[in-house]
Design an enzyme around this catalytic site. Structure first.
Site, PDB file in Angstrom:
ATOM      1  N   CYS A   2       0.841  -1.199   0.000  1.00 45.47           N
ATOM      2  CA  CYS A   2       0.000   0.000   0.000  1.00 45.47           C
ATOM      3  C   CYS A   2       0.881   1.254   0.000  1.00 45.47           C
ATOM      4  O   CYS A   2       1.898   1.324   0.681  1.00 45.47           O
ATOM      5  CB  CYS A   2      -0.945   0.073   1.184  1.00 45.47           C
ATOM      6  SG  CYS A   2      -2.140  -1.259   1.208  1.00 45.47           S
ATOM      7  N   ARG A  29       3.940  -0.306  -4.689  1.00 42.26           N
ATOM      8  CA  ARG A  29       3.619  -0.737  -3.333  1.00 42.26           C
ATOM      9  C   ARG A  29       2.283  -1.488  -3.263  1.00 42.26           C
ATOM     10  O   ARG A  29       1.918  -2.025  -2.226  1.00 42.26           O
ATOM     11  CB  ARG A  29       3.578   0.463  -2.386  1.00 42.26           C
ATOM     12  CG  ARG A  29       4.872   1.241  -2.347  1.00 42.26           C
ATOM     13  CD  ARG A  29       4.814   2.304  -1.290  1.00 42.26           C
ATOM     14  NE  ARG A  29       4.665   1.705   0.022  1.00 42.26           N
ATOM     15  CZ  ARG A  29       5.658   1.275   0.764  1.00 42.26           C
ATOM     16  NH1 ARG A  29       6.897   1.391   0.342  1.00 42.26           N
ATOM     17  NH2 ARG A  29       5.433   0.741   1.950  1.00 42.26           N
ATOM     18  N   TRP A  74      -2.823  -2.738  -1.800  1.00 41.81           N
ATOM     19  CA  TRP A  74      -2.539  -4.168  -1.940  1.00 41.81           C
ATOM     20  C   TRP A  74      -3.480  -4.833  -0.942  1.00 41.81           C
ATOM     21  O   TRP A  74      -3.312  -4.695   0.267  1.00 41.81           O
ATOM     22  CB  TRP A  74      -1.082  -4.447  -1.599  1.00 41.81           C
ATOM     23  CG  TRP A  74      -0.664  -5.857  -1.907  1.00 41.81           C
ATOM     24  CD1 TRP A  74      -0.236  -6.338  -3.110  1.00 41.81           C
ATOM     25  CD2 TRP A  74      -0.625  -6.969  -1.002  1.00 41.81           C
ATOM     26  NE1 TRP A  74       0.052  -7.682  -3.010  1.00 41.81           N
ATOM     27  CE2 TRP A  74      -0.173  -8.094  -1.736  1.00 41.81           C
ATOM     28  CE3 TRP A  74      -0.935  -7.139   0.344  1.00 41.81           C
ATOM     29  CZ2 TRP A  74      -0.019  -9.355  -1.161  1.00 41.81           C
ATOM     30  CZ3 TRP A  74      -0.781  -8.394   0.912  1.00 41.81           C
ATOM     31  CH2 TRP A  74      -0.329  -9.488   0.162  1.00 41.81           C
ATOM     32  N   ASN A 100      -1.935   1.698   5.708  1.00 43.55           N
ATOM     33  CA  ASN A 100      -1.019   0.663   5.245  1.00 43.55           C
ATOM     34  C   ASN A 100      -0.733  -0.264   6.414  1.00 43.55           C
ATOM     35  O   ASN A 100      -0.173   0.180   7.420  1.00 43.55           O
ATOM     36  CB  ASN A 100       0.281   1.324   4.738  1.00 43.55           C
ATOM     37  CG  ASN A 100       1.328   0.295   4.330  1.00 43.55           C
ATOM     38  OD1 ASN A 100       1.015  -0.876   4.139  1.00 43.55           O
ATOM     39  ND2 ASN A 100       2.563   0.740   4.188  1.00 43.55           N
ATOM     40  N   GLY A 101      -1.153  -1.515   6.309  1.00 42.66           N
ATOM     41  CA  GLY A 101      -0.931  -2.458   7.406  1.00 42.66           C
ATOM     42  C   GLY A 101      -2.151  -3.322   7.614  1.00 42.66           C
ATOM     43  O   GLY A 101      -3.009  -3.428   6.736  1.00 42.66           O
ATOM     44  N   GLU A 468      17.477 -17.772  -7.799  1.00 39.65           N
ATOM     45  CA  GLU A 468      17.178 -16.386  -8.159  1.00 39.65           C
ATOM     46  C   GLU A 468      16.747 -16.277  -9.633  1.00 39.65           C
ATOM     47  O   GLU A 468      15.803 -15.560  -9.964  1.00 39.65           O
ATOM     48  CB  GLU A 468      18.408 -15.508  -7.868  1.00 39.65           C
ATOM     49  CG  GLU A 468      18.265 -14.045  -8.223  1.00 39.65           C
ATOM     50  CD  GLU A 468      17.101 -13.323  -7.538  1.00 39.65           C
ATOM     51  OE1 GLU A 468      16.441 -13.893  -6.675  1.00 39.65           O
ATOM     52  OE2 GLU A 468      16.834 -12.171  -7.924  1.00 39.65           O
ATOM     53  N   LYS A 472      13.037 -14.907 -11.007  1.00 33.41           N
ATOM     54  CA  LYS A 472      12.845 -13.828 -11.995  1.00 33.41           C
ATOM     55  C   LYS A 472      11.887 -14.278 -13.098  1.00 33.41           C
ATOM     56  O   LYS A 472      11.035 -13.531 -13.535  1.00 33.41           O
ATOM     57  CB  LYS A 472      14.181 -13.387 -12.618  1.00 33.41           C
ATOM     58  CG  LYS A 472      15.220 -12.791 -11.676  1.00 33.41           C
ATOM     59  CD  LYS A 472      14.743 -11.643 -10.843  1.00 33.41           C
ATOM     60  CE  LYS A 472      14.348 -12.046  -9.457  1.00 33.41           C
ATOM     61  NZ  LYS A 472      14.137 -11.004  -8.474  1.00 33.41           N
ATOM     62  N   GLU A 475       8.274 -14.525 -11.535  1.00 29.53           N
ATOM     63  CA  GLU A 475       7.657 -13.241 -11.196  1.00 29.53           C
ATOM     64  C   GLU A 475       7.265 -12.444 -12.437  1.00 29.53           C
ATOM     65  O   GLU A 475       6.230 -11.794 -12.462  1.00 29.53           O
ATOM     66  CB  GLU A 475       8.640 -12.377 -10.388  1.00 29.53           C
ATOM     67  CG  GLU A 475       8.829 -12.844  -8.969  1.00 29.53           C
ATOM     68  CD  GLU A 475       9.722 -11.923  -8.175  1.00 29.53           C
ATOM     69  OE1 GLU A 475       9.311 -11.490  -7.098  1.00 29.53           O
ATOM     70  OE2 GLU A 475      10.848 -11.614  -8.625  1.00 29.53           O
ATOM     71  N   HIS A 491      17.347 -37.874  -7.625  1.00 30.08           N
ATOM     72  CA  HIS A 491      16.633 -38.364  -6.435  1.00 30.08           C
ATOM     73  C   HIS A 491      15.129 -38.159  -6.563  1.00 30.08           C
ATOM     74  O   HIS A 491      14.423 -38.192  -5.562  1.00 30.08           O
ATOM     75  CB  HIS A 491      17.189 -37.690  -5.179  1.00 30.08           C
ATOM     76  CG  HIS A 491      18.650 -37.956  -4.986  1.00 30.08           C
ATOM     77  ND1 HIS A 491      19.134 -39.180  -4.580  1.00 30.08           N
ATOM     78  CD2 HIS A 491      19.734 -37.181  -5.226  1.00 30.08           C
ATOM     79  CE1 HIS A 491      20.456 -39.150  -4.541  1.00 30.08           C
ATOM     80  NE2 HIS A 491      20.842 -37.935  -4.940  1.00 30.08           N
ATOM     81  N   LYS A 585       5.843  -4.450  -3.661  1.00 29.86           N
ATOM     82  CA  LYS A 585       7.289  -4.266  -3.518  1.00 29.86           C
ATOM     83  C   LYS A 585       7.765  -4.589  -2.105  1.00 29.86           C
ATOM     84  O   LYS A 585       8.755  -5.277  -1.933  1.00 29.86           O
ATOM     85  CB  LYS A 585       7.659  -2.828  -3.895  1.00 29.86           C
ATOM     86  CG  LYS A 585       9.150  -2.539  -3.859  1.00 29.86           C
ATOM     87  CD  LYS A 585       9.864  -3.188  -5.010  1.00 29.86           C
ATOM     88  CE  LYS A 585      11.349  -2.908  -5.015  1.00 29.86           C
ATOM     89  NZ  LYS A 585      12.050  -3.963  -5.775  1.00 29.86           N
TER      90      LYS A 585
HETATM   91  C1  AGP Z   1      12.024 -10.053  -5.461  1.00 25.63           C
HETATM   92  O1  AGP Z   1      11.992 -10.006  -6.841  1.00 25.63           O
HETATM   93  C2  AGP Z   1      10.746 -10.277  -4.791  1.00 25.63           C
HETATM   94  N1  AGP Z   1       9.649  -9.571  -5.278  1.00 25.63           N
HETATM   95  C3  AGP Z   1      10.721 -10.572  -3.299  1.00 25.63           C
HETATM   96  O2  AGP Z   1      11.097 -11.909  -3.190  1.00 25.63           O
HETATM   97  C4  AGP Z   1      11.591  -9.733  -2.359  1.00 25.63           C
HETATM   98  O3  AGP Z   1      12.942  -9.965  -2.618  1.00 25.63           O
HETATM   99  C5  AGP Z   1      11.246 -10.078  -0.901  1.00 25.63           C
HETATM  100  O4  AGP Z   1       9.910  -9.780  -0.658  1.00 25.63           O
HETATM  101  C6  AGP Z   1      12.131  -9.373   0.101  1.00 25.63           C
HETATM  102  O5  AGP Z   1      11.981  -7.996   0.036  1.00 25.63           O
HETATM  103  P1  AGP Z   1      13.030  -7.020   0.713  1.00 25.63           P
HETATM  104  O6  AGP Z   1      14.322  -7.206   0.023  1.00 25.63           O
HETATM  105  O7  AGP Z   1      12.455  -5.650   0.509  1.00 25.63           O
HETATM  106  O8  AGP Z   1      13.107  -7.401   2.160  1.00 25.63           O
END
Ligand code: AGP
Length: 590
Positions: A2, A29, A74, A100-101, A468, A472, A475, A491, A585
């Site tokens: 948010c 956000r 959000w 926000n929260g 990682e 990517k 996402e 396995h 984010k």
């Molecule tokens: C990364 O591409 C993600 N959207 C997510 O995994 C992110 O890295 C995670 O939520 C941690 O966020 P931060 O680095 O702001 O703590």
């Protein structure tokens, strides 16, 4: 999660338009819905405009006014509907509230308010805040009513309230970020600086337990506990407007991928003194525990390998799995909390627990003024600049580079580490500059566009790299990409490989190169389409995306291939690479 943005004294009396533009900068956000409330110049009634969907190209026809408050949502409590979008009003329609929260005790509050005949319109937890303030303001000032209400709320929250009568914005913080901007006779309140960076870089980040009151007369800062005014000491940020703009790129994501050419080598020119001090502590026998969530958690795992290479047995524990292991943390433990935002709820919970156990906290963090920075004993600021795309790229590589430098410092090889990172920056610049490379990635994206499943393998340092890389892809393109340690393959996982299944093999010129190639051969024997991401050629690869040979640092270009491929797959499949579905984010809820 948010975004909050408000303005007092809009210089053109176009506060709603100003807030709309600022909210577009905060859309990362949350993008389930957006909404704005304004006190119009020519009316004594609050006007609200709110809609589901991304704010992107949205316009508003709210009337002129100098004071407005807006929100990007959000969703947590209540579905994604116009009615559940913020702001929410009280029964008198003189108070607009954004939030926000999560208000953990909203049900109990709501039950009490219903007894007092308050009418609820939405399903949100936020709406109880508006009605509770209305209730309390019957026999006290609006400021006291907001403060008291906020103190009644359980959970991590930030709220902002626009009071029609006094044309005042009152905001309180406990656990969710708020920053104020002091412009030229204009005052701003936001969840993050990019909202108002165009107007000012003079800011104050609120601490938990602080509140602000903004009106024509200026800004007053309060301690929520004592309700006494405090001295407000703003700081000047060195952020530039370009940092929060696309600068000619189609998306923030691709801009930020290319910014790594500068942000990675930049890590060699900051933190040297702090790195040396932390390295000395590790050398004196402190245990190393690394934690974070998502991409940051993969960074902790890659760093664990870097530390191991230097003879340090570091632990990597995802923040959301931290508790069972926290009993092993003591006063001789350095807990490294890795985070882009510094606001991730699970990471903060792990850090608070580690602090209780007496550990020293090192925040490896990108955003400025975050809760994590304030909780930490030491801050390793990674300096990648504002990361707007929801998908993390440059913050991750800068965190990884910072931890690599630290690992080399522990082994008294900091200078060599610095040279290697500087060289990495140079090599990446030449490599990424070659259009041929990007064309190769685009061709590969076209080939894989309609796939629904992909598998990735890597060993040792290339194992966290596959995690990682796969994230990517998931996402940005919503393709199921499943990463495995190469050794895990036989396995069980190998059952999933059929004729034509795309299988990525991340490799480096290292001691496990041949083992990884054997795993690639096993995949190939089952009909997999083998895509090598590697500095060397091999007969096992059907397709090769050749990356520069940089020793241990080869995982940087290997991961960048995943960033770029995810980007082009996402664009090709019609996804929004800056704002993937269902994500936000900073994940400020558990
Ligand atoms: C990364 O591409 C993600 N959207 C997510 O995994 C992110 O890295 C995670 O939520 C941690 O966020 P931060 O680095 O702001 O703590």
């Amino acid at each position: 999660m948010c975004g909050i943005y408000g303005i007092i004294n809009d210089k053109n009396n176009q506060a709603a338009q100003t807030v709309l533009e600022g909210l577009k900068k905060l859309e990362y956000r949350g993008y389930d819905s957006w909404g704005i409330a304004i006190k119009p110049l020519a009316s004594d009634t609050l006007r609200v405009d709110k809609h589901i969907g991304k704010i992107g190209e949205a316009k508003t026809n709210l009337p002129p006014g100098s004071t407005a408050l807006g929100h990007t949502r959000w969703a947590t409590h209540g579905g994604v509907t116009d009615i559940n979008a913020h702001p929410h009003l009280d029964c008198t329609k003189k108070l607009a509230v954004i939030h926000n929260g999560i208000v953990e005790n909203y049900q109990e509050i709501k039950e009490e308010l219903l007894k007092n005949n308050h009418q609820f319109i939405s399903e949100t937890d936020t709406e109880v805040i508006a009605h509770l303030i209305e209730d309390k303001s019957k026999n006290k000032s609006i400021i006291q009513a907001v403060f008291e209400t906020f103190k009644t709320l359980r959970g991590s929250n930030a709220i902002a309230v626009l009071d029609l009568n006094s044309q005042t914005i009152i905001a309180c913080r406990n656990g969710s970020p708020l920053v104020i901007g002091l412009g030229n006779n204009q005052y701003f309140l936001a969840s993050d600086v990019p909202a108002f960076l165009k107007e000012t870089n003079k800011v104050y980040f609120l601490n938990d337990g602080e509140a602000v009151v903004l009106n024509n007369a200026g800004i007053k800062l309060f301690d929520l506990e004592t309700e006494k005014e405090k001295i407000l000491s703003p700081q000047i940020l060195d952020w530039k407007l370009e940092d929060a703009e696309k600068g000619g790129y189609t998306h923030f994501l691709i801009k930020e991928i290319y910014e790594q050419l500068k942000s990675i080598p930049k890590t060699t020119s900051i933190n040297e003194k702090t790195i040396t001090e932390i390295a000395n502590k590790i050398k004196s026998g402190y245990k190393v525990v690394l934690t974070g969530c998502g991409t940051a958690s993969y960074c902790t795992l890659a760093a664990k390998y870097f530390f191991a290479k230097q003879g340090i047995d570091a632990q990597s524990i995802p923040a959301y799995e931290f508790m069972p292991f926290s009993k092993f943390i003591d006063q001789k433990t350095l807990v490294f909390a890795i985070s882009q935002s510094g606001e991730t709820a699970d990471t903060l919970i792990a850090v608070r627990q580690a602090k209780k156990r007496g550990a020293e906290i090192v925040a490896v963090v990108n955003a400025r003024g975050s809760t994590l920075e304030r909780l930490a004993d030491t801050v390793l600021s990674v300096g990648a600049g504002p990361e707007i795309a929801v998908v993390s790229t440059k913050a991750f590589t800068s965190q990884l580079s910072t931890l690599y430098l630290l690992a080399t410092a522990v082994a008294d090889r900091y200078e060599q580490g610095k040279e290697k990172i500087k060289n990495l920056g140079k090599v990446l610049t030449i490599w990424l500059d070659k259009k041929i490379f990007e064309t190769q990635i685009i061709d590969l994206a076209k080939k894989l566009m309609d796939e629904e499943h992909m598998y990735l393998i890597g060993k040792h340092l290339n194992y966290p790299a596959t995690l990682e890389f796969a994230l990517k892809i998931k996402e940005t393109s919503y393709i199921h990409a499943e990463p495995f340690a190469a050794g895990e393959l036989k396995h069980g996982v190998i059952t999933l490989i059929q004729k034509g299944t795309p299988c990525f093999v991340l490799a480096s010129q290292d001691e496990v190169r041949d083992e990884v190639l054997s795993s690639a051969a096993e995949l190939k024997a089952r009909g997999g389409l083998i895509i090598g991401i590697s500095p060397f050629e091999s007969k096992e690869f059907d397709i090769l995306i050749k990356t520069p040979d940089l020793g241990d640092l080869t995982i940087f270009p290997n991961i960048i291939v995943g960033q770029l491929l995810g980007y082009y797959l996402g664009v090709g499949r019609g996804a929004d690479p800056d704002k993937p579905r269902n994500l936000a984010k900073s994940v400020t809820v558990k």
